[in-house]
Design a protein around this motif. Structure first.
Motif, PDB file in Angstrom:
ATOM      1  N   ALA A  59       0.841  -1.196   0.000  1.00  0.00           N
ATOM      2  CA  ALA A  59       0.000   0.000   0.000  1.00  0.00           C
ATOM      3  C   ALA A  59       0.874   1.243   0.000  1.00  0.00           C
ATOM      4  O   ALA A  59       1.922   1.264   0.649  1.00  0.00           O
ATOM      5  CB  ALA A  59      -0.917  -0.005   1.213  1.00  0.00           C
ATOM      6  N   SER A  60       0.417   2.245  -0.715  1.00  0.00           N
ATOM      7  CA  SER A  60       1.167   3.502  -0.786  1.00  0.00           C
ATOM      8  C   SER A  60       0.209   4.641  -1.083  1.00  0.00           C
ATOM      9  O   SER A  60      -0.965   4.417  -1.391  1.00  0.00           O
ATOM     10  CB  SER A  60       2.255   3.419  -1.851  1.00  0.00           C
ATOM     11  OG  SER A  60       1.687   3.208  -3.134  1.00  0.00           O
ATOM     12  N   GLY A  61       0.725   5.842  -0.987  1.00  0.00           N
ATOM     13  CA  GLY A  61      -0.064   7.006  -1.353  1.00  0.00           C
ATOM     14  C   GLY A  61      -0.558   7.849  -0.189  1.00  0.00           C
ATOM     15  O   GLY A  61      -1.196   8.878  -0.391  1.00  0.00           O
ATOM     16  N   GLY A  62      -0.276   7.400   1.017  1.00  0.00           N
ATOM     17  CA  GLY A  62      -0.706   8.172   2.174  1.00  0.00           C
ATOM     18  C   GLY A  62       0.066   9.477   2.300  1.00  0.00           C
ATOM     19  O   GLY A  62       1.051   9.705   1.596  1.00  0.00           O
ATOM     20  N   GLY A  63      -0.412  10.317   3.204  1.00  0.00           N
ATOM     21  CA  GLY A  63       0.260  11.585   3.412  1.00  0.00           C
ATOM     22  C   GLY A  63      -0.583  12.503   4.268  1.00  0.00           C
ATOM     23  O   GLY A  63      -1.571  12.084   4.867  1.00  0.00           O
ATOM     24  N   LEU A  64      -0.163  13.749   4.311  1.00  0.00           N
ATOM     25  CA  LEU A  64      -0.853  14.774   5.087  1.00  0.00           C
ATOM     26  C   LEU A  64      -1.739  15.584   4.148  1.00  0.00           C
ATOM     27  O   LEU A  64      -1.278  16.051   3.100  1.00  0.00           O
ATOM     28  CB  LEU A  64       0.172  15.687   5.762  1.00  0.00           C
ATOM     29  CG  LEU A  64      -0.376  16.896   6.515  1.00  0.00           C
ATOM     30  CD1 LEU A  64      -1.231  16.450   7.704  1.00  0.00           C
ATOM     31  CD2 LEU A  64       0.780  17.778   6.997  1.00  0.00           C
ATOM     32  N   VAL A  65      -2.981  15.754   4.542  1.00  0.00           N
ATOM     33  CA  VAL A  65      -3.928  16.492   3.713  1.00  0.00           C
ATOM     34  C   VAL A  65      -4.832  17.311   4.610  1.00  0.00           C
ATOM     35  O   VAL A  65      -5.119  16.916   5.746  1.00  0.00           O
ATOM     36  CB  VAL A  65      -4.739  15.525   2.823  1.00  0.00           C
ATOM     37  CG1 VAL A  65      -5.564  14.570   3.659  1.00  0.00           C
ATOM     38  CG2 VAL A  65      -5.587  16.261   1.815  1.00  0.00           C
ATOM     39  N   GLN A  66      -5.265  18.434   4.113  1.00  0.00           N
ATOM     40  CA  GLN A  66      -6.173  19.281   4.880  1.00  0.00           C
ATOM     41  C   GLN A  66      -7.596  18.755   4.800  1.00  0.00           C
ATOM     42  O   GLN A  66      -7.951  18.060   3.840  1.00  0.00           O
ATOM     43  CB  GLN A  66      -6.117  20.713   4.347  1.00  0.00           C
ATOM     44  CG  GLN A  66      -4.802  21.416   4.593  1.00  0.00           C
ATOM     45  CD  GLN A  66      -4.835  22.866   4.163  1.00  0.00           C
ATOM     46  OE1 GLN A  66      -5.668  23.267   3.353  1.00  0.00           O
ATOM     47  NE2 GLN A  66      -3.928  23.664   4.700  1.00  0.00           N
ATOM     48  N   PRO A  67      -8.415  19.066   5.769  1.00  0.00           N
ATOM     49  CA  PRO A  67      -9.830  18.685   5.698  1.00  0.00           C
ATOM     50  C   PRO A  67     -10.452  19.173   4.394  1.00  0.00           C
ATOM     51  O   PRO A  67     -10.217  20.304   3.965  1.00  0.00           O
ATOM     52  CB  PRO A  67     -10.448  19.381   6.914  1.00  0.00           C
ATOM     53  CG  PRO A  67      -9.315  19.497   7.880  1.00  0.00           C
ATOM     54  CD  PRO A  67      -8.105  19.766   7.045  1.00  0.00           C
ATOM     55  N   GLY A  68     -11.219  18.293   3.792  1.00  0.00           N
ATOM     56  CA  GLY A  68     -11.814  18.609   2.497  1.00  0.00           C
ATOM     57  C   GLY A  68     -10.963  18.218   1.320  1.00  0.00           C
ATOM     58  O   GLY A  68     -11.416  18.280   0.171  1.00  0.00           O
TER      59      GLY A  68
ATOM     60  N   GLN B  46       1.682  -3.849   4.285  1.00  0.00           N
ATOM     61  CA  GLN B  46       2.009  -2.872   5.312  1.00  0.00           C
ATOM     62  C   GLN B  46       1.101  -1.670   5.115  1.00  0.00           C
ATOM     63  O   GLN B  46       0.514  -1.502   4.051  1.00  0.00           O
ATOM     64  CB  GLN B  46       3.493  -2.467   5.238  1.00  0.00           C
ATOM     65  CG  GLN B  46       3.803  -1.257   4.376  1.00  0.00           C
ATOM     66  CD  GLN B  46       3.569  -1.463   2.904  1.00  0.00           C
ATOM     67  OE1 GLN B  46       3.286  -2.560   2.451  1.00  0.00           O
ATOM     68  NE2 GLN B  46       3.667  -0.396   2.139  1.00  0.00           N
ATOM     69  N   GLY B  47       0.906  -0.896   6.117  1.00  0.00           N
ATOM     70  CA  GLY B  47      -0.016   0.212   6.021  1.00  0.00           C
ATOM     71  C   GLY B  47       0.614   1.468   5.451  1.00  0.00           C
ATOM     72  O   GLY B  47       1.838   1.598   5.355  1.00  0.00           O
ATOM     73  N   THR B  48      -0.256   2.398   5.098  1.00  0.00           N
ATOM     74  CA  THR B  48       0.187   3.717   4.676  1.00  0.00           C
ATOM     75  C   THR B  48      -0.617   4.737   5.476  1.00  0.00           C
ATOM     76  O   THR B  48      -1.827   4.633   5.614  1.00  0.00           O
ATOM     77  CB  THR B  48       0.011   3.917   3.156  1.00  0.00           C
ATOM     78  OG1 THR B  48       0.554   5.179   2.769  1.00  0.00           O
ATOM     79  CG2 THR B  48      -1.440   3.824   2.705  1.00  0.00           C
ATOM     80  N   LEU B  49       0.075   5.707   6.029  1.00  0.00           N
ATOM     81  CA  LEU B  49      -0.546   6.635   6.968  1.00  0.00           C
ATOM     82  C   LEU B  49      -1.212   7.788   6.242  1.00  0.00           C
ATOM     83  O   LEU B  49      -0.585   8.460   5.404  1.00  0.00           O
ATOM     84  CB  LEU B  49       0.502   7.172   7.943  1.00  0.00           C
ATOM     85  CG  LEU B  49       0.037   8.231   8.953  1.00  0.00           C
ATOM     86  CD1 LEU B  49      -1.035   7.661   9.877  1.00  0.00           C
ATOM     87  CD2 LEU B  49       1.227   8.749   9.761  1.00  0.00           C
ATOM     88  N   VAL B  50      -2.474   8.012   6.581  1.00  0.00           N
ATOM     89  CA  VAL B  50      -3.214   9.168   6.089  1.00  0.00           C
ATOM     90  C   VAL B  50      -3.509  10.071   7.287  1.00  0.00           C
ATOM     91  O   VAL B  50      -4.129   9.630   8.259  1.00  0.00           O
ATOM     92  CB  VAL B  50      -4.532   8.739   5.419  1.00  0.00           C
ATOM     93  CG1 VAL B  50      -5.383   9.957   5.073  1.00  0.00           C
ATOM     94  CG2 VAL B  50      -4.243   7.914   4.169  1.00  0.00           C
ATOM     95  N   THR B  51      -3.059  11.295   7.207  1.00  0.00           N
ATOM     96  CA  THR B  51      -3.289  12.254   8.279  1.00  0.00           C
ATOM     97  C   THR B  51      -4.068  13.431   7.721  1.00  0.00           C
ATOM     98  O   THR B  51      -3.614  14.097   6.783  1.00  0.00           O
ATOM     99  CB  THR B  51      -1.968  12.754   8.875  1.00  0.00           C
ATOM    100  OG1 THR B  51      -1.211  11.634   9.350  1.00  0.00           O
ATOM    101  CG2 THR B  51      -2.230  13.703  10.041  1.00  0.00           C
TER     102      THR B  51
END
Length: 126
Positions: A5-14, A118-123
């Motif tokens: 799994a990939s592609g996670g990251g930090l994103v703003q609401p919306g 393995q996981g990918t973190l989405v924040t």
């Protein structure tokens, strides 16, 4: 067979993110793929799944209308497109596979899946 799994990251609401789950050593046509997530301090929950034949798709209620699962057979990859993300979507996202069951098998129960990437973190944060 391995899943990545990939592609996670930090994103703003919306905001939006697109996760990928690449399957190595096996063909996507033989695997139902589930997406799951685990938020801090919470149990893992099923988010979405797509059946082996791609004809059955499921979403958990909280993501319906915002998340879309799809797959690219040629790339042996399943995607989770996430729109209108909110703070409650913050989690580690995992993909998992299952080969047993019919071609339209689909589930958001983690007990139904046998192999996990393995996981990918989405924040989601402002």
């Amino acid at each position: 067979v391995q899943l990545q799994a990939s592609g996670g990251g930090l994103v703003q609401p919306g905001g939006s993110l697109k996760l990928s789950c690449a399957v190595f050593g096996g063909e996507l046509n033989y695997n139902a793929i589930g997406w799951f997530r685990q938020a801090p301090g919470k149990e893992r929950e099923g988010v979405s799944c797509i059946s082996r034949d791609g004809r059955k798709i499921m979403y958990t209620g909280s993501v319906k209308g915002r998340f879309t699962v799809s797959r690219d057979i040629a790339k042996n990859t399943v995607y989770l497109q996430m729109h209108n993300l909110n703070l409650e979507d913050t989690a580690v996202y995992y993909c998992a596979r299952r080969t047993a069951g019919g071609s339209t098998f689909c589930s958001t129960r983690d007990a139904d899946f046998v192999e996990w990437g393995q996981g990918t973190l989405v924040t989601v944060s402002s």
